[in-house]
Each structure stands twice: as structure tokens, then as C-alpha cells.
Design an enzyme around this catalytic site. Structure first.
Site, mmCIF file in Angstrom:
data_model
loop_
_atom_site.group_PDB
_atom_site.id
_atom_site.type_symbol
_atom_site.label_atom_id
_atom_site.label_comp_id
_atom_site.label_asym_id
_atom_site.label_seq_id
_atom_site.Cartn_x
_atom_site.Cartn_y
_atom_site.Cartn_z
ATOM 1 N N GLU A 21 0.825 -1.207 0.000
ATOM 2 C CA GLU A 21 0.000 0.000 0.000
ATOM 3 C C GLU A 21 0.864 1.263 0.000
ATOM 4 O OE1 GLU A 21 -4.086 -0.632 2.183
ATOM 5 O OE2 GLU A 21 -2.464 -1.512 3.392
ATOM 6 N N GLU A 72 -7.321 6.452 10.859
ATOM 7 C CA GLU A 72 -7.720 7.190 12.062
ATOM 8 C C GLU A 72 -6.838 8.421 12.295
ATOM 9 O OE1 GLU A 72 -7.690 3.924 11.717
ATOM 10 O OE2 GLU A 72 -9.257 2.973 12.936
ATOM 11 N N LYS A 98 -11.695 4.890 2.701
ATOM 12 C CA LYS A 98 -10.725 4.115 1.931
ATOM 13 C C LYS A 98 -11.518 3.236 0.966
ATOM 14 C CE LYS A 98 -6.654 1.236 2.511
ATOM 15 N NZ LYS A 98 -5.655 0.805 3.493
#
Length: 116
Positions: A21, A72, A98
Site C-alpha cells: 500500500e 484514524e 478508503k
């Protein structure tokens, strides 16, 4: 009390716990609700008496560019920066979405909402 909603801020970012990612990245959407007394702007039609959407976008873009493993802290950074930048904000919420999270199943999106 007025609420300014800025929805659908689409950005590409590199958040996530998986190593790939950080390299591949993914699609994110940020939705914001800003609450405050914007009655002066409503009566005088002057930008300086409200929140400039361009400035909000720049803050979101800046904070989304800082890589995090979780969304978060991203949502909290955006909320904190907005609250400290604009004195007219009484309260706000920031949702970071997301898209297509890599969780081993078919899921359209996950999101986190921070309210301060």
C-alpha cells in the site's frame, strides 16, 4: 448555526498497513462538515466571513499526503488542522473513506469519522 459540507474530496494516497500500500497507494474520499455561525457571510455575501473551500481542500490535500498505516490518524490530523486554522468553526466532523480496502473479501469501502 450553519453547517458547511464539503463532500467527495477525491485523492490518491499511500495509507495502509500492508507494505504494498505504501508503494501502490489507493483511492480515498474525504467528507467534511464544518459547523459555526456564518450568519454574517449569509447576510453580507463576503468570502472573508465564512470558510474558503479552497483553503479547506489545501489542508486536506496536505494531511492526506502524510503516509499513515491507519486512516484514524489521518482523519484526526485533518480535523485538528481545520479547527486550529479557522476560528469560526465551533465543531466539525471529518470522514476519511478508503475505497476498495485489501481485506481479503469484496468490500467497497471502509471509513473513519472524527468529530471535534
Amino acid at each position: 448555526m450553519y453547517t458547511i459540507n464539503i463532500r467527495g474530496i477525491n485523492l490518491y494516497a499511500y495509507h495502509g498497513c500492508l507494505p504494498e500500500e505504501a508503494v501502490i497507494g489507493g483511492d480515498y474520499v474525504v467528507n467534511i462538515a464544518l459547523k459555526g455561525d456564518f450568519s454574517k457571510a449569509a447576510s453580507n455575501d463576503k468570502l472573508e466571513d465564512t470558510i474558503d473551500y479552497v483553503d479547506v481542500y489545501k489542508i486536506v490535500e496536505k494531511e492526506m499526503a502524510i503516509r499513515s498505516k491507519l486512516i484514524e490518524p489521518v482523519a484526526l490530523r485533518i480535523a485538528t488542522n481545520l479547527k486550529s486554522t479557522f476560528a469560526a468553526i465551533n465543531s466539525l466532523s471529518v470522514e476519511v473513506v478508503k475505497k476498495n480496502p485489501p481485506i481479503g473479501g469484496e468490500v467497497d469501502e471502509v471509513s473513519v469519522v472524527v468529530e471535534i
